[in-house]
Motif scaffolding. Structure first.
Motif, PDB file in Angstrom:
ATOM      1  N   THR A 158       0.830  -1.082  -0.019  1.00 51.52           N
ATOM      2  CA  THR A 158       0.014  -0.051  -0.010  1.00 51.52           C
ATOM      3  C   THR A 158       0.887   1.258  -0.020  1.00 51.52           C
ATOM      4  N   GLY A 159       0.313   2.377  -0.394  1.00 56.30           N
ATOM      5  CA  GLY A 159       0.930   3.662  -0.308  1.00 56.30           C
ATOM      6  C   GLY A 159       1.229   4.036  -1.641  1.00 56.30           C
ATOM      7  N   GLU A 160       2.311   5.053  -1.924  1.00 54.64           N
ATOM      8  CA  GLU A 160       2.554   5.565  -3.191  1.00 54.64           C
ATOM      9  C   GLU A 160       3.204   4.604  -4.157  1.00 54.64           C
ATOM     10  N   ASP A 161       3.912   3.720  -3.682  1.00 46.10           N
ATOM     11  CA  ASP A 161       4.583   2.475  -4.578  1.00 46.10           C
ATOM     12  C   ASP A 161       3.482   1.168  -4.481  1.00 46.10           C
ATOM     13  N   CYS A 162       3.338   0.407  -5.416  1.00 46.43           N
ATOM     14  CA  CYS A 162       2.553  -0.711  -5.598  1.00 46.43           C
ATOM     15  C   CYS A 162       3.427  -2.021  -5.397  1.00 46.43           C
ATOM     16  N   PHE A 163       4.612  -1.899  -5.542  1.00 46.65           N
ATOM     17  CA  PHE A 163       5.624  -3.370  -5.594  1.00 46.65           C
ATOM     18  C   PHE A 163       6.784  -2.935  -4.576  1.00 46.65           C
ATOM     19  N   LEU A 164       7.119  -3.833  -3.953  1.00 44.06           N
ATOM     20  CA  LEU A 164       8.627  -4.006  -3.362  1.00 44.06           C
ATOM     21  C   LEU A 164       9.111  -5.115  -3.662  1.00 44.06           C
ATOM     22  N   ALA A 165      10.272  -4.924  -4.510  1.00 41.55           N
ATOM     23  CA  ALA A 165      10.687  -6.315  -4.954  1.00 41.55           C
ATOM     24  C   ALA A 165      12.121  -6.287  -4.392  1.00 41.55           C
ATOM     25  N   ARG A 166      12.715  -7.507  -4.187  1.00 42.84           N
ATOM     26  CA  ARG A 166      14.052  -7.600  -3.703  1.00 42.84           C
ATOM     27  C   ARG A 166      14.881  -8.488  -4.661  1.00 42.84           C
ATOM     28  N   ALA A 167      16.118  -7.879  -5.028  1.00 43.39           N
ATOM     29  CA  ALA A 167      17.031  -8.501  -5.915  1.00 43.39           C
ATOM     30  C   ALA A 167      18.424  -8.992  -5.199  1.00 43.39           C
ATOM     31  N   TYR A 168      18.947 -10.090  -5.773  1.00 42.86           N
ATOM     32  CA  TYR A 168      20.145 -10.320  -5.095  1.00 42.86           C
ATOM     33  C   TYR A 168      21.008 -10.351  -6.449  1.00 42.86           C
ATOM     34  N   LEU A 169      22.059  -9.574  -6.212  1.00 45.29           N
ATOM     35  CA  LEU A 169      22.918  -8.916  -7.448  1.00 45.29           C
ATOM     36  C   LEU A 169      24.467  -9.043  -7.245  1.00 45.29           C
ATOM     37  N   PRO A 170      25.180  -9.741  -8.103  1.00 39.84           N
ATOM     38  CA  PRO A 170      26.768  -9.681  -7.985  1.00 39.84           C
ATOM     39  C   PRO A 170      27.198  -8.358  -7.438  1.00 39.84           C
ATOM     40  N   SER A 171      26.818  -7.314  -8.232  1.00 34.96           N
ATOM     41  CA  SER A 171      27.276  -5.969  -7.958  1.00 34.96           C
ATOM     42  C   SER A 171      26.428  -4.881  -8.334  1.00 34.96           C
ATOM     43  N   ILE A 172      26.845  -3.669  -7.994  1.00 40.41           N
ATOM     44  CA  ILE A 172      25.905  -2.573  -8.047  1.00 40.41           C
ATOM     45  C   ILE A 172      25.601  -2.168  -9.653  1.00 40.41           C
ATOM     46  N   ALA A 173      26.574  -2.557 -10.335  1.00 41.19           N
ATOM     47  CA  ALA A 173      26.427  -2.313 -11.959  1.00 41.19           C
ATOM     48  C   ALA A 173      25.359  -3.174 -12.327  1.00 41.19           C
ATOM     49  N   ASP A 174      25.066  -4.341 -11.702  1.00 44.46           N
ATOM     50  CA  ASP A 174      23.996  -5.298 -12.372  1.00 44.46           C
ATOM     51  C   ASP A 174      22.649  -4.906 -11.866  1.00 44.46           C
ATOM     52  N   LEU A 175      22.708  -3.846 -11.215  1.00 44.21           N
ATOM     53  CA  LEU A 175      21.157  -3.214 -10.972  1.00 44.21           C
ATOM     54  C   LEU A 175      20.490  -2.681 -12.393  1.00 44.21           C
ATOM     55  N   GLU A 176      21.388  -2.498 -13.296  1.00 44.59           N
ATOM     56  CA  GLU A 176      20.692  -1.888 -14.528  1.00 44.59           C
ATOM     57  C   GLU A 176      20.039  -2.942 -15.244  1.00 44.59           C
ATOM     58  N   ARG A 177      20.636  -4.150 -15.242  1.00 44.82           N
ATOM     59  CA  ARG A 177      19.697  -5.141 -16.065  1.00 44.82           C
ATOM     60  C   ARG A 177      18.248  -5.146 -15.451  1.00 44.82           C
ATOM     61  N   PRO A 178      17.767  -5.513 -14.357  1.00 45.06           N
ATOM     62  CA  PRO A 178      16.504  -5.437 -14.105  1.00 45.06           C
ATOM     63  C   PRO A 178      15.896  -3.912 -14.081  1.00 45.06           C
ATOM     64  N   ILE A 179      16.486  -2.814 -13.816  1.00 43.50           N
ATOM     65  CA  ILE A 179      15.860  -1.624 -13.643  1.00 43.50           C
ATOM     66  C   ILE A 179      15.545  -1.415 -15.138  1.00 43.50           C
ATOM     67  N   ASP A 180      16.576  -1.780 -16.242  1.00 38.80           N
ATOM     68  CA  ASP A 180      16.233  -1.213 -17.453  1.00 38.80           C
ATOM     69  C   ASP A 180      14.995  -1.999 -17.934  1.00 38.80           C
ATOM     70  N   ARG A 181      14.623  -3.277 -17.559  1.00 39.02           N
ATOM     71  CA  ARG A 181      13.358  -4.094 -17.940  1.00 39.02           C
ATOM     72  C   ARG A 181      12.143  -3.317 -17.492  1.00 39.02           C
ATOM     73  N   ILE A 182      12.509  -2.917 -16.129  1.00 38.17           N
ATOM     74  CA  ILE A 182      11.300  -2.204 -15.693  1.00 38.17           C
ATOM     75  C   ILE A 182      10.904  -0.738 -15.813  1.00 38.17           C
ATOM     76  N   LEU A 183      11.775  -0.061 -16.295  1.00 36.42           N
ATOM     77  CA  LEU A 183      11.502   1.372 -16.468  1.00 36.42           C
ATOM     78  C   LEU A 183      10.687   1.799 -17.565  1.00 36.42           C
ATOM     79  N   PRO A 184      10.499   1.148 -18.634  1.00 38.81           N
ATOM     80  CA  PRO A 184       9.456   1.501 -19.708  1.00 38.81           C
ATOM     81  C   PRO A 184       8.016   1.268 -19.201  1.00 38.81           C
ATOM     82  N   HIS A 185       7.841   0.754 -18.134  1.00 39.62           N
ATOM     83  CA  HIS A 185       6.382   0.506 -17.100  1.00 39.62           C
ATOM     84  C   HIS A 185       6.075   0.677 -16.052  1.00 39.62           C
TER      85      HIS A 185
END
Length: 101
Positions: free
Chosen positions: A28-55
């Motif tokens: 509930t609240g401003e956001d609709c989803f709270l997702a948790r990802a395990y990634l090997p590095s900060i740079a790897d955040l781009e992969r899931p974020i880039d898939r989500i950003l168009p939506h």
């Protein structure tokens, strides 16, 4: 994350399909989803974020440590202590609230 107008189901489907995401809650609240990802590095955040950003718009937080960690509580004992009868749902079937503070 907050889906763009009309993108709620698309974002939900997308979150299920992204292998980096290990859990996701509808909140509930401003956001609709709270997702948790395990990634090997900060740079790897781009992969899931880039898939989500168009939506959806995202706000990213990085876990530095976990000072409190415990398994989810078992509510069966609490239901039994209240004297809930057999016509009541078990803890597995009942709805319980989890808050992210």
């Amino acid at each position: 994350m907050k889906p763009l107008p009309g993108e709620l189901k698309t974002v939900e489907t997308l979150l299920v399909a992204i292998p980096d995401i290990v859990s996701c809650d509808r909140v509930t609240g401003e956001d609709c989803f709270l997702a948790r990802a395990y990634l090997p590095s900060i740079a790897d955040l781009e992969r899931p974020i880039d898939r989500i950003l168009p939506h959806a718009t995202t706000t990213t937080a990085i876990v530095q440590s976990q000072p409190v960690s415990s398994p989810a509580p078992c509510f069966d004992e609490q239901l039994a202590a209240r004297g809930d009868g057999p016509d009541r749902p078990s803890a597995a079937e009942a709805d319980f609230a989890v808050a992210v503070l």
